[in-house]
Enzyme design. Structure first.
Site, PDB file in Angstrom:
ATOM      1  N   LYS A  83    -187.020 -62.087  -2.897  1.00 42.32           N
ATOM      2  CA  LYS A  83    -187.361 -62.265  -1.487  1.00 42.32           C
ATOM      3  C   LYS A  83    -188.205 -61.124  -0.943  1.00 42.32           C
ATOM      4  O   LYS A  83    -188.348 -60.083  -1.575  1.00 42.32           O
ATOM      5  CB  LYS A  83    -186.092 -62.418  -0.654  1.00 42.32           C
ATOM      6  CG  LYS A  83    -185.101 -61.274  -0.798  1.00 42.32           C
ATOM      7  CD  LYS A  83    -183.855 -61.524   0.039  1.00 42.32           C
ATOM      8  CE  LYS A  83    -182.916 -60.342  -0.061  1.00 42.32           C
ATOM      9  NZ  LYS A  83    -181.815 -60.378   0.862  1.00 42.32           N
ATOM     10  N   HIS A 110    -187.907 -74.648   5.669  1.00 41.47           N
ATOM     11  CA  HIS A 110    -187.859 -74.695   4.206  1.00 41.47           C
ATOM     12  C   HIS A 110    -189.112 -75.358   3.701  1.00 41.47           C
ATOM     13  O   HIS A 110    -189.489 -76.428   4.164  1.00 41.47           O
ATOM     14  CB  HIS A 110    -186.602 -75.422   3.755  1.00 41.47           C
ATOM     15  CG  HIS A 110    -185.371 -74.681   4.176  1.00 41.47           C
ATOM     16  ND1 HIS A 110    -184.699 -74.978   5.335  1.00 41.47           N
ATOM     17  CD2 HIS A 110    -184.753 -73.601   3.632  1.00 41.47           C
ATOM     18  CE1 HIS A 110    -183.698 -74.131   5.476  1.00 41.47           C
ATOM     19  NE2 HIS A 110    -183.711 -73.278   4.470  1.00 41.47           N
ATOM     20  N   GLN A 134    -181.300 -69.874  14.027  1.00 41.96           N
ATOM     21  CA  GLN A 134    -182.344 -69.377  13.133  1.00 41.96           C
ATOM     22  C   GLN A 134    -183.639 -70.122  13.412  1.00 41.96           C
ATOM     23  O   GLN A 134    -183.617 -71.322  13.664  1.00 41.96           O
ATOM     24  CB  GLN A 134    -181.954 -69.658  11.676  1.00 41.96           C
ATOM     25  CG  GLN A 134    -180.731 -68.914  11.212  1.00 41.96           C
ATOM     26  CD  GLN A 134    -180.403 -69.274   9.772  1.00 41.96           C
ATOM     27  OE1 GLN A 134    -180.347 -70.445   9.416  1.00 41.96           O
ATOM     28  NE2 GLN A 134    -180.180 -68.268   8.953  1.00 41.96           N
ATOM     29  N   ARG A 184    -171.178 -68.724  11.530  1.00 42.89           N
ATOM     30  CA  ARG A 184    -170.622 -67.992  10.394  1.00 42.89           C
ATOM     31  C   ARG A 184    -169.482 -67.135  10.891  1.00 42.89           C
ATOM     32  O   ARG A 184    -169.589 -66.485  11.924  1.00 42.89           O
ATOM     33  CB  ARG A 184    -171.695 -67.114   9.744  1.00 42.89           C
ATOM     34  CG  ARG A 184    -172.822 -67.933   9.195  1.00 42.89           C
ATOM     35  CD  ARG A 184    -173.884 -67.063   8.566  1.00 42.89           C
ATOM     36  NE  ARG A 184    -175.000 -67.910   8.133  1.00 42.89           N
ATOM     37  CZ  ARG A 184    -176.121 -67.454   7.619  1.00 42.89           C
ATOM     38  NH1 ARG A 184    -176.276 -66.150   7.462  1.00 42.89           N
ATOM     39  NH2 ARG A 184    -177.068 -68.271   7.252  1.00 42.89           N
ATOM     40  N   HIS A 206    -187.284 -70.366   1.625  1.00 37.11           N
ATOM     41  CA  HIS A 206    -186.623 -70.231   2.924  1.00 37.11           C
ATOM     42  C   HIS A 206    -187.391 -69.180   3.683  1.00 37.11           C
ATOM     43  O   HIS A 206    -187.749 -68.158   3.112  1.00 37.11           O
ATOM     44  CB  HIS A 206    -185.195 -69.677   2.797  1.00 37.11           C
ATOM     45  CG  HIS A 206    -184.303 -70.389   1.860  1.00 37.11           C
ATOM     46  ND1 HIS A 206    -183.179 -71.058   2.272  1.00 37.11           N
ATOM     47  CD2 HIS A 206    -184.330 -70.524   0.522  1.00 37.11           C
ATOM     48  CE1 HIS A 206    -182.546 -71.560   1.232  1.00 37.11           C
ATOM     49  NE2 HIS A 206    -183.216 -71.251   0.149  1.00 37.11           N
ATOM     50  N   CYS A 209    -180.323 -75.205   5.240  1.00 31.77           N
ATOM     51  CA  CYS A 209    -181.036 -75.683   4.061  1.00 31.77           C
ATOM     52  C   CYS A 209    -180.445 -76.933   3.412  1.00 31.77           C
ATOM     53  O   CYS A 209    -181.204 -77.800   2.996  1.00 31.77           O
ATOM     54  CB  CYS A 209    -181.261 -74.574   3.045  1.00 31.77           C
ATOM     55  SG  CYS A 209    -180.099 -73.241   3.080  1.00 31.77           S
ATOM     56  N   ASP A 223    -185.594 -71.390  11.456  1.00 33.49           N
ATOM     57  CA  ASP A 223    -185.529 -71.668  10.033  1.00 33.49           C
ATOM     58  C   ASP A 223    -186.606 -72.655   9.613  1.00 33.49           C
ATOM     59  O   ASP A 223    -187.022 -73.498  10.397  1.00 33.49           O
ATOM     60  CB  ASP A 223    -184.152 -72.292   9.748  1.00 33.49           C
ATOM     61  CG  ASP A 223    -183.661 -71.950   8.360  1.00 33.49           C
ATOM     62  OD1 ASP A 223    -184.395 -71.280   7.606  1.00 33.49           O
ATOM     63  OD2 ASP A 223    -182.546 -72.369   8.018  1.00 33.49           O
TER      64      ASP A 223
END
Length: 644
Positions: free
Chosen positions: A473, A389, A385, A367, A519, A338, A387
């Site tokens: 979320k 945004h 991910q 991570r 997200h 992000c 991912d």
RNA sequence: GCCGAGAUAGCUCAGGGGUAGAGCAUCCCGCUCGUAACGGGAAGGUCGUGGGUUCAAUUCCCAUUCUCGGCUCCA
């Protein structure tokens, strides 16, 4: 005096005051009375033997009710404790609750060596004690009395628990020779427990605190019928067979290497096909849904994460910064996509007309997960991910949410996950200071998430206090073929990052405004998703995903030329597969292709060569008869198209 | 990170103070085969890694790495 008892069917019956749950059950039907385990009184689960003094709405709980099962398992934990006490005098007890699938009891056995070999004997003892049909009886005790009992017994864990309890609300439960501090409820007697299986032993800190002593946690499960236990064990076995770590190795999908580092998966050629097929599928769907693909680097300047706040929150527990030969430069391995996407948003001024801006990236992040937490592909230190945004105006949040939900559901349906639910994670209303963002925005977003979910007919549970600190979320859970739940996709509203990165757009009022960020990741991570998918379909991937879709199997070497011709024709059509021209018997070739879970086998011999045909065999289904090669290719191409 | 268990051939696993064994896979030879394992032969291991005890360690002890079962944590 009578009390009015309303039953789940809406009827109301009168009983004398002090009527017991068991009596109500008998009055309804003898069959129900036989299987009744507990009773729900105004929403509270209680013993059947407890008198009811007031009007109430009740429900008799049996094995088929969640409350019935957990009561049954909680009572089983007591039975386990009783058996342990009989076999290991002086054993001290922690807590012994029911869990989703069974129960456990935390025990302190002192210095006694104890392992899974000892479980069988305990199991036998439990069965022996169960047969006695000992009654679980409840008794109120004073705090002093409770304290005295466990002090005398020398059980410091129980006395510690009692210290935290209020005098007057302490109860003991007793069955056979065993007495436990317990608020209940319990099933009527131990005789209901017909089937017992102790599953494993593991360490667990007293009260989950690593500063405390580690106790032995004994896990078990029980059933009212032996057959149900057998079925359960069968499911466990099936789960073992489907374990993605095992199948991943067998099907050559991925591997780990000590040299590369733990938790860092290596995708093998076949696994890569699977992964790339999934990526392509979602990429296409996202382009249709108005996303713009972007690409960002694997590392970023430390200051990027200082701005985003991730450094402060996770920096110490993360991979440490990378230093360059030049002084003062520090980079971090990307733990999130992000911040990079925020910077892409900022590359030019944005108008309210431009929004929403949807930036998508299959971004690999790193991570530092604790070593004990790593697990196959579901928990790794480097993962990708799916991912994206979405930067939008506050008034667009709901609409965008609905679109994302549609995308997530498309993914689930396309991959055969028919059972899913969603959790709406909300703020803890008692503790609003924990969260960032203005009140009215939160309220609006929480409401709109729920509305969006409702509009799409999602089955949701709202849970307070589960929101991220930066926004509410929606988390998706799917149930796999064995009924196990997995958390996959997630959609999160974020007020924090736009603020930290000072993101803006110019509104119709010619004023600067702050966009809201969403997200979202339908798969969650490719690694985890592939793991769940492997276990869901037991390695039998849908045709459009299968790394090898077809195996061409010549009956003998004499037909290798024709087999090669068939194989080449398939290749021309982008059909993936193998040509097994080994010097082996056809039975062997079939067996190997079946073991590899290849969806289609094309067997060619004398007859097929003569007629330009192929004999089709389907994985797990056997011979399908012969068809012309061209005909097969035509059908196959339709069948293997990716969903959309 | 913490507690416990484990690590032996590519895979699955047996063994055990006197420098290792099976099945499958691999390679070679024969067979040329019709819907889930053809027959024969060969090759393959610093017994996870590093120390220690011992005349001798893969085996016993310690450390370490990784794996597994939990605990804790998870942007």
């Amino acid at each position: 005096m009578n009390v009015k008892i309303s039953l789940p069917d809406g009827s109301v019956r009168e009983y004398p005051q002090g009527v017991k749950g068991s009596e109500i059950a008998s009055s309804i039907s003898e069959g129900l009375a036989r299987v009744a385990l507990a009773i729900e009184v105004n929403g509270e689960v209680r013993d059947l033997a407890r008198p009811i003094d007031q009007d109430a709405s009740v429900k008799i709980l049996t094995w088929n009710d969640k409350g019935g099962k957990s009561t049954f398992w909680h009572s089983s934990a007591h039975l386990l404790a009783e058996a342990l006490e009989a076999l290991y005098p002086g054993v001290k007890f922690g807590i012994g609750p029911a869990i989703d699938n069974g129960f456990y009891y935390d025990v302190d056995l002192g210095d006694r060596p104890f392992g899974e070999e000892d479980l069988a004997a305990i199991e036998a003892k439990m069965k022996e004690l169960a047969k006695k049909e000992n009654i679980y009886s409840r008794r109120d005790v004073s705090k002093a009395e409770a304290m005295e009992f466990f002090t005398k017994k020398g059980d410091e864990y129980k006395t510690e628990l009692i210290t935290d309890l209020k005098d007057g609300s302490i109860t003991f439960y007793e069955q056979g020779n065993f007495t436990d501090l317990c608020k209940g409820p319990h099933i009527p007697n131990t005789g209901f427990i017909k089937a017992v299986k102790l599953l494993n032993v593991a360490g667990a800190y007293w009260r989950g605190n690593e500063k405390n002593k580690m106790l032995k946690r004994i896990y078990g499960i029980t059933f009212p019928k032996q057959k149900e236990l057998e079925e359960y064990l069968h499911v466990l076995e099936e789960a073992k067979k489907r374990d993605h770590r095992k199948l991943g190795k067998e099907l050559e999908l991925f591997a780990f290497s000590e040299k590369v580092g733990m938790g860092l998966p290596l995708w093998l050629p076949k696994g890569t096909i699977l992964r790339e097929r999934l990526e392509q599928f979602l990429r296409k769907a996202q382009v249709r849904a108005g996303y713009d693909p972007v690409v960002t680097p694997h590392i970023g300047s430390k200051s990027l994460y200082v701005t985003s706040g991730h450094y402060e929150k996770y920096g110490k527990d993360s991979f440490q910064p990378i230093h360059t030969p030049d002084e003062g430069e520090e980079f971090l391995l990307k733990p999130m996509n992000c911040p990079h996407h925020c910077e892409i948003y900022k590359t030019k001024p944005r108008s309210y007309r431009d929004l929403p801006v949807r930036l998508a990236e299959f971004g690999t992040v790193y991570r530092y997960e604790q070593s004990g937490e790593l697990h196959g592909l579901t928990r790794v230190r480097g993962f990708t991910q799916d991912d994206a945004h979405i930067f939008c105006r506050p008034d667009q949040v709901k609409e965008e949410f609905i679109k994302v939900i549609d995308l997530v559901l498309l993914v689930f349906r396309s991959l055969g996950f028919e059972n899913y639910t969603a959790q709406v994670s909300l703020r803890d209303p008692e503790n609003k200071v924990k969260y960032i963002g203005e009140d009215h925005l939160w309220e609006r977003a929480e409401r709109e998430i729920q509305e969006a979910a409702d509009e799409r007919g999602l089955q949701t549970v709202a849970v307070q206090g589960e929101a991220a600190f930066y926004g509410p979320k929606l988390d998706f859970m799917v149930k796999d073929a064995l009924g196990r739940s997995w958390q996959l996709g997630t959609i999160q509203v974020d007020y924090q990052l736009p603020q930290r990165f000072e993101l803006e757009y110019v509104g119709s009022d010619n004023q600067k405004h702050r966009p809201v960020m969403i997200h979202r990741a339908p798969f969650g991570s490719l690694e985890r998703f592939v793991a769940v998918l492997i276990e869901h379909c037991a390695g039998n991937f849908p045709l459009w995903l299968a790394p090898d879709q077809i195996a061409v199997l010549p009956i003998s070497e004499r037909f290798n030329d024709y087999a090669k011709l068939v194989y080449d024709k398939l290749k021309e059509q982008d059909i993936r597969g193998i040509l097994d021209d080994r010097d082996e018997k056809i039975g062997r070739k079939i067996r190997d292709a079946e073991t590899k879970k290849i969806p289609y086998m094309l067997i060619v011999g004398e007859k097929e060569v003569a007629e330009e045909k192929v004999a089709v065999r389907k994985h797990g289904q056997g011979d399908q008869g012969s068809v012309l090669l061209e005909e097969f290719i035509g059908k196959f191409r339709t069948e293997c198209a990716a969903p959309n």
